[in-house]
Design an enzyme around this catalytic site. Structure first.
Site, PDB file in Angstrom:
ATOM      1  N   SER A  86       6.985   3.149   3.963  1.00  0.00           N
ATOM      2  CA  SER A  86       5.685   2.607   4.379  1.00  0.00           C
ATOM      3  C   SER A  86       4.813   3.706   4.989  1.00  0.00           C
ATOM      4  CB  SER A  86       5.906   1.428   5.327  1.00  0.00           C
ATOM      5  OG  SER A  86       4.692   0.785   5.630  1.00  0.00           O
ATOM      6  N   HIS A 190       1.881  -4.802   3.261  1.00  0.00           N
ATOM      7  CA  HIS A 190       2.315  -4.655   1.865  1.00  0.00           C
ATOM      8  C   HIS A 190       2.230  -5.979   1.102  1.00  0.00           C
ATOM      9  CE1 HIS A 190       3.399  -0.659   2.991  1.00  0.00           C
ATOM     10  NE2 HIS A 190       4.162  -1.121   3.961  1.00  0.00           N
TER      11      HIS A 190
END
Length: 304
Positions: A86, A190
Site C-alpha cells: 500500500s 483500495h
C-alpha cells in the site's frame, strides 16, 4: 537474493520513531522533511498518541519517513528487488530511485490528505480475515457488498466497506475464517470509496519527474516488475482505489529466487506474512536500531 520491503498503514505505534531519532543526522533529516511537507513528523513519531497517528493524513507520511530513515541507517544496501505494501509502495519507489526522498514525502503527504478527505464522505473501515480459502472468501465478501481490498496471502484477506457491511461480516463469516479483526485505519482504502482521491493524486503526479527504477520494483497491482518510472507513478496513483495483491508480490519473490527479506521500520507485518508464505526465506524486521546489526549481517550474506 535480497528483497527490501516497506509496510503499510496500521504498522505505526505511538513513540515508534523515538529511538531512531537518536541516530546521527536522523533528527535533522526528519526536520527537513517536516518543513518540506508542513507536518511535524518528529512530534507524531515520538509524542503523539494512537488516535493522532491513526489519522490517514498523518500516518502515511510518518510511515514513509520511518522507512526511509531506517533504510538509510543500514548504510549502502544492494537489494535485488524492492516492494511496499500500500503506502509502502511510495517508500519502495524511493528505494528504487524513482523518486528522491523529498519528492516521495511530498507525494505521500498529498496522498494522505486526499484519502482522508475521501474517507470522510462515508463512514467506512477495514477488517482482516484470518484463515479461509480465497476462492470461498472473496465471493462471500462480494455478496455482502465488501471489497477484498488486500489479498495478502498466507491465509489473510482484508475486507473493506461501510461499517454496516463490516458488521454484517462479523455476523456472517465466510466458511473457514477463524477470526475477523477490525483494523486501525480510518477508511475503506483500495476500494471505490477512494475514487475521489485518484484525481487529486493524478494532479500531484503530473508535477513529478520520475526516474526509471534502478532496482527491480515489484508492484502491488499484479505482483509484476515495473520497468519505467512513469509506469510506477501511474500505478501509485491508481493503487489507492484498487486492491493490494501482496500475495502476487510474494509469488514473484519466489520466482526471482529471493533468499532473504528485510522489512524496514516499523517492521513486523510483512515479515509475518513471509514466514508463513515463503518457507526457507530468512526474514528480519527493523523495529528499533537494535535490529540494525543483525540486518546488516543478513544483507551481507544475501545481497547481490
Amino acid at each position: 537474493m535480497l528483497v527490501l520491503v516497506a509496510p503499510g498503514q496500521g504498522a505505526q505505534t505511538p513513540g515508534f520513531l523515538t529511538p531512531w531519532l537518536e541516530l546521527p543526522g536522523a533528527a535533522d533529516r526528519l526536520g527537513a522533511w517536516s518543513d518540506a511537507i508542513g507536518l511535524d513528523l518528529a512530534h507524531y513519531g515520538t509524542r503523539a498518541d494512537a488516535d493522532a497517528i491513526r489519522d490517514t493524513a498523518v500516518a502515511q507520511p510518518l510511515l514513509v519517513a520511518a522507512g526511509l530513515l531506517s533504510a538509510s541507517a543500514l548504510g549502502d544496501v544492494a537489494p535485488s528487488a524492492v516492494a511496499g505494501h500500500s503506502v509502502g509502495e511510495i517508500t519502495a519507489a524511493a528505494f528504487a530511485g524513482v523518486l528522491d526522498d523529498t519528492a516521495a514525502l511530498e507525494l505521500v503527504r498529498k496522498r494522505g490528505l486526499a484519502m482522508a478527505e475521501a474517507a470522510a464522505i462515508t463512514e467506512t473501515g477495514m477488517s482482516a480475515l484470518l484463515g479461509g480459502d480465497p476462492e470461498t472468501t472473496i465471493p462471500h465478501l462480494e455478496k455482502l457488498g465488501l471489497t477484498p481490498a488486500n489479498v495478502n496471502g498466507a491465509g489473510q484477506i482484508v475486507a473493506a466497506g461501510t461499517m454496516e457491511e463490516l458488521a454484517a461480516l462479523e455476523a456472517d463469516k465466510p466458511e473457514g475464517v477463524r477470526r475477523v479483526v477490525a483494523l486501525k485505519v480510518a477508511g475503506a482504502f483500495h476500494t471505490h470509496h477512494m475514487a475521489p482521491a485518484v484525481a487529486s493524486l493524478e494532479q500531484a503526479a503530473a508535477e513529478l519527474a520520475p526516474a526509471d527504477p534502478k532496482i527491480t520494483y515489484i508492484s502491488n497491482k499484479d505482483g509484476q516488475a515495473v520497468a519505467t518510472g512513469a509506469e510506477v507513478l501511474s500505478r501509485l496513483v491508481g493503487q489507492v482505489a484498487n486492491p493490494v495483491r501482496w500475495d502476487l508480490c510474494m509469488e514473484t519473490f519466489k520466482e526471482l529466487g529471493v533468499t532473504a527479506l528485510v522489512e524496514v521500520c516499523p517492521g513486523g507485518t510483512l515479515t509475518g506474512l513471509a514466514k508463513r508464505a515463503l518457507p526457507g526465506v530468512k526474514t528480519l524486521a527493523l523495529k528499533t536500531p537494535d535490529d540494525l546489526d543483525a540486518a546488516r549481517e543478513l544483507i551481507a550474506e544475501h545481497a547481490a
